[in-house]
Design a protein around this motif. Structure first.
Motif, PDB file in Angstrom:
ATOM      1  N   ALA A  89      19.588 -42.854  32.207  1.00 37.04           N
ATOM      2  CA  ALA A  89      18.550 -41.829  32.314  1.00 37.04           C
ATOM      3  C   ALA A  89      18.695 -41.115  33.641  1.00 37.04           C
TER       4      ALA A  89
ATOM      5  N   CYS B 140      16.249 -39.241  36.589  1.00 33.09           N
ATOM      6  CA  CYS B 140      14.818 -39.261  36.859  1.00 33.09           C
ATOM      7  C   CYS B 140      14.374 -38.228  37.877  1.00 33.09           C
TER       8      CYS B 140
ATOM      9  N   TYR C  98      21.374 -42.337  25.989  1.00 31.52           N
ATOM     10  CA  TYR C  98      20.647 -41.545  26.978  1.00 31.52           C
ATOM     11  C   TYR C  98      19.162 -41.506  26.625  1.00 31.52           C
TER      12      TYR C  98
ATOM     13  N   ASP D  72      15.718 -39.689  27.385  1.00 32.26           N
ATOM     14  CA  ASP D  72      15.194 -38.483  28.032  1.00 32.26           C
ATOM     15  C   ASP D  72      13.799 -38.752  28.581  1.00 32.26           C
ATOM     16  N   PHE D  73      13.611 -38.584  29.893  1.00 29.50           N
ATOM     17  CA  PHE D  73      12.322 -38.844  30.528  1.00 29.50           C
ATOM     18  C   PHE D  73      11.410 -37.617  30.523  1.00 29.50           C
TER      19      PHE D  73
END
Lengths: 695, 695
Positions: free
Chosen positions: B456, B458, B661, B663-664
């Motif tokens: 990820a 951030c 992956y 996604d944040f």
């Protein structure tokens, strides 16, 4: 005026502004450093002088590149060329198509022009008659330009529309039967892709590849794309809401995405089959969806300005650069593409598949690959089998990403045009022993069947296309293509291309004429005029005897069309080389003419050929006439087949690889057979039982 | 002067030359065709007027492109830019490296210049102190140029040599153990070919292919060559008597001959490993025969003139074109290539293998692929896995046919630099659960082991690199990199990069400082100054409280280095994002910090990091200190490994494809964890048992 500070004997106007002394300014030439100005490095005189010198050099350089304007009438074409250029160079620069068989050697006498105004220097030549000289005739290649010049192109030099052989009427029907499925080299794959989401956020390229994989078009593991495609991809994919069309080229062992365009509604895809001959170029425009032919066009290869045969072209490329010759033939092809596109009301970007067929030299020149080693022993071409090329890279006026297949050729003197012709003729798929001949600017022969193939080139020379023959010409308007001579009156009966007044005589006409002169007893079997025959049409021309084919008042020019002993000799040498070639190939295979079940004649030369007369002069073997077959322009026909089908492209490569090339250049047997063939019809007259010569 | 024929109330000097009447010339503006000159279409006035108007427009256009010369002192660099350009644009044009964190938004206040002469217009800003304004300080991005200008770059704005992390001392030894055999992407195959004869007259290309086949280098069936190679081939092969060296690139599913050179004695082949960071670029030059490192160099990414982070770079590329940004980073790399070549006394043509490692945006920009969709939901890169590219096509100063491998990246915000780092870290080959972090201009995290990998990004923001922090800076000369605050006196003890007077404070310094301020009770756990603490170093600065890190008289500039509440807040947000990222990744995998067996820290930021202090502020988890490991610049180390070995290139692609992956950007859990992390060390203080805060 004052005395030079260094040379008191010199009066000068130059003043050294810094030191306030007179200086002649010539002192810089003095060798002795003591004599010339001591102040020189800091002295403006020095620099003034240097500047003066520089200006003088510039003026000289300018004079050296002084240019002259040359106008060519009647079309009023013009070019500006450096002083001292030849009229032939000016004609090339002005894109005026002149007949220049010998490529400026001054030996063929074909590039006649009439000087109307201006100053030229010309080398004396015996190739112009006194009458012509009186009328200001000059040879373009033997005349250099000094000042502006106006010349007129006389009728006999004007390049007229060529009568180029096409595929023949039944060709397309025949080929459509052969093509099982149309398989282009450039795939066009319409895709409706899913727009990306946060849960499906693969890269644009991965999304495209996923779509291509789903379409089943090709093995995506073997697919690649270049930076050019990547740079456009993001925009292209979003332009029409993830609907795109991908263009994928099928390469030898991989695939390449050459372009991606937004949307799915592409204009109809077109294909182009091109035959690039030394003399002429033929182009067919095809609908790639059903294989139908939309338009065709043909024209002179513009390289003709650099000589008739491939050897002259190679020499010219060595002298002027391969780019020049490459550009000439590209301009020819692109001009013809414009014609066919106009004819079909189509856009050049629609042409996305192309097949090129031509002899090895033509292909090298077109692709700007130096052909110099083709004419040097051991006669090596640089490339015989090409990968699929891109239209834009080749320089063709087609879609830049168009896939271009080049017909492979087995040798320097047996090229892709022969392979293409065989693809069409198809005897390599069949049992009967076949002799295949293409007599154009050169003579190529193939012998064989489905089990084996032998090939050779027999340097026939350009005589059948008019080269080396005084009034010889190509099958253009005004060429005598058929002729008979009355055995009683020696008078002629002929027809010309276009039914106009005669301007010369082309290959088929020359074969007719020699055959008739032999049968009527005007010449003997060695090709010499029979001494005791006297007739107004037979006269001495310079050192040799000539037959007047037509008198000046009935020609298009103000000159008699004659046929001399050396013209006859040239034709005999050409036909001798071809026949010797047949004999040697058969011999190498342990066969003879009686075993040949079919003779396939192809190329422009064959289209008006009278088989009987060709046998009479000993060009063709004296076998059953029903075995002869004329195929038209088989080179362009094969190209058309390869355009439609991947199977045929593969077959072409197989043909090329399976041919055994026999080199005649150092072959003693060929030399012997050639010598025996320098007779009408042949030294060994028993081989020609049907030829009855009047003695 | 006379009265206009159309408008008697107007006096005019214009005369219609044709009709000999006065005309005001303004009549062309009249709407009513009846009013204005009846002669207009034939009247010269009409045209005079039109001409006049045209000339006026031209004058305006000319004025619009009036240019001004801008001189940047002390280096006397200059650029000529259109009137009205900003000083920041002029600095970019003059190739002056200015710190411009916010890419010209006027929000960071870093691009300070001192106006020495000339006329500028400048937007008022609160980011300059009264003292600075008094000294003619301006912000480059907020000042437009009108006329020639001279400015001075003050000490605090000058770009100094970066302290860039290298591979680490044991890196090469470690890697040499891993590389079994060096396998370049561009094969160099020396061939001694047999000269052709009449009996062996295959084409030059076939002869080359035959030689390549015999060499066993590759499957010739999958080999191709382009027109460029063909065009040179005949000469090249004959140049050194049929001895040649062929350069063959190994592609995904095929091989391509990229070049053939005469002779067999090639200079040693070199390789280049490049790490392209948003802030800095690192280049290693390698001997491809034994893998030894010949030279290394690093420098600022010139794109820094367009903002600190990838988002600013993308915005800049959208505004000014991707070419500009691409050229900037190419210039950076090519400059560093010159450095390493000088260092190794080598020629750029020897560099025939290159590996590029960088984040997705950097790679897109370098290859001039539009990155605009990287910053737009759903955040799609155009390409994540590249074919082998050619050096010349990319624009690198290496051999034009050099093979260039680009590290694949799994997502828009987790790029090839992370994959490269993992290749080096190697935990994807091992059992222990590992947390991998690269905090640079952004924060990327990977969690996993040999069985699975999650990743990820951030959005830590550029605070750790100095962005958004008043006196924040990169780890350049003069940056405070370590600092302690006495709990008794609140006085500081610090060291700077290069041991010079301080110019600002870099990431590790800021972490130290916040940790110390927290532990000494200057600030509380929310990052606010404790109200009742009073000390000469604590003062009000505009609307907020600040700590004076160093007083003006001891800095390199004439200004105090201060650290404000909003600076602290920015750092807290950055560290909070990183820690929240850890938490969420572990959570998604159903794990917690106690199960993490190793924390690998990589990137320039880590090199001076005090682990204890990073735990104190809650950037790193409070786990056993022995589990932390610093790997140096793992991105360039992985690039070096991929340079040497095809196995590692394949492994890189596998890593990229096997990463999941997360996604944040739209992840609610991340938002919750982030909010909980906006505290020192954390809202949940029990997670940080070792942190003892003085209350």
């Amino acid at each position: 005026m004052g005395k030079c500070v260094n040379h008191p004997d010199r009066e000068t106007n130059f003043v050294c502004m810094k030191h306030d002394v007179y200086m002649c300014g010539e002192c810089v030439h003095c060798r002795d450093p003591e004599i010339y100005c001591k102040f020189r490095s800091s002295c403006p005189i020095w620099f003034m002088h240097k500047e003066e010198k520089r200006a003088e050099r510039e003026r000289e350089a300018e004079a050296a590149v002084r240019t002259c304007k040359v106008i060519f009438m009647p079309d009023n074409k013009s070019a500006t060329v450096p002083d001292g250029s030849s009229l032939l160079e000016a004609a090339q620069a002005a894109d005026v198509g002149l007949n220049a068989s010998c490529n400026g050697k001054g030996s063929c006498g074909k590039c006649k022009l009439i000087l109307e105004a201006g100053n030229i220097k010309t080398v004396p030549t015996s190739l112009l008659s006194e009458r012509e000289k009186g009328k200001n005739y000059v040879l373009a290649c033997q005349s250099t330009i000094h000042g502006d010049v106006t010349v007129k192109i006389p009728e006999e030099t004007l390049e007229k529309k060529l009568k180029v052989a096409g595929m023949g009427k039944d060709a397309t029907d025949r080929m459509k039967g052969l093509v099982k499925e149309i398989s282009p080299m450039l795939l066009e794959i319409p895709l409706e892709l899913m727009p990306p989401t946060l849960d499906d956020s693969v890269s644009d390229l991965d999304r495209l590849n996923r779509g291509l994989k789903r379409s089943g078009c090709c093995d995506v593991e073997m697919l690649s794309a270049g930076l050019g495609v990547m740079r456009e991809l993001a925009t292209v994919m979003r332009d029409d809401n993830w609907n795109v069309t991908a263009y994928v080229m099928i390469k030898k062992s991989s695939y390449e995405v050459l372009r991606v365009k937004p949307g799915n509604g592409e204009a109809k895809s077109l294909g182009l089959a091109v035959d690039i001959g030394t003399t002429s170029v033929v182009v067919y425009l095809t609908d790639m969806t059903d294989g139908s032919i939309l338009a065709a066009a043909s024209g002179h290869n513009r390289q003709a300005a650099c000589g008739d045969d491939v050897i002259n072209r190679i020499v010219c490329a060595e002298k002027d650069g391969v780019k020049k010759l490459g550009t000439m033939v590209l301009a020819t092809i692109n001009g013809l593409i414009n014609e066919v596109l106009d004819g079909a009301d189509a856009d050049y970007r629609q042409i996305r598949n192309v097949v090129l067929s031509g002899n090895t030299t033509m292909i090298h020149l077109l692709l700007k690959i130096d052909p110099r080693y083709i004419r040097r022993e051991p006669y090596i071409p640089t490339v015989s089998e090409f990968p699929i090329l891109k239209g834009g890279r080749v320089g063709l006026k087609v879609n830049p990403v168009a896939a271009v297949f080049v017909m492979p050729g087995p040798a320097s003197y047996v090229g892709g045009d022969i392979v293409s012709g065989m693809l069409y003729a198809g005897f390599h798929r069949e049992e009967p022993l076949t002799l295949f001949i293409d007599v154009g600017t050169n003579g190529e022969i193939v012998l064989g069947n489905k089990d084996w193939l032998m090939t050779a080139s027999c340097s026939a020379g350009p005589a059948f296309e008019g080269g080396g023959v005084r009034w010889g010409m190509r099958a253009e308007e005004g060429a005598i293509e058929k002729i008979s001579v009355s055995p009683d009156t020696f008078e002629t009966d002929y027809s010309t291309v276009g039914d106009v007044r005669p301007r010369g005589i082309c290959g088929s006409g020359m074969i007719d004429l020699i055959s008739e002169m032999l049968l009527t007893g005007i010449i003997d079997q060695s090709g010499k005029f029979v001494p005791d025959v006297s007739h107004p049409r037979i006269r001495s021309e310079k050192d040799e005897t000539a037959y007047i084919v037509e008198f000046a008042d009935k020609t298009a020019m103000d000159a008699d069309i004659i046929f001399t002993e050396s013209d006859i000799d040239n034709i005999i040498r050409s036909k001798g080389a071809v026949y010797a070639g047949f004999t040697v190939l058969l011999n190498q295979a342990g066969l003879d003419f009686s075993m040949v079940e079919r003779v396939v004649i192809t190329g422009g030369f064959g289209q008006y050929l009278d088989i009987d007369k060709a046998v009479t002069i000993g060009l063709l073997p004296d076998i059953e006439r029903g075995k002869f077959q004329y195929l038209g322009n088989s080179s362009v026909a094969g190209a058309y087949m390869a355009l439609l089908s991947d199977e045929f492209r593969k077959e072409a490569t197989q043909i090329s690889n399976s041919m055994t090339y026999i080199d005649f250049s150092s072959n003693n047997q060929f030399m012997d057979e050639f010598t025996s063939s320098l007779f009408l019809p042949h030294t060994n007259v028993d081989d020609f039982p049907s030829v009855k010569i009047r003695h």
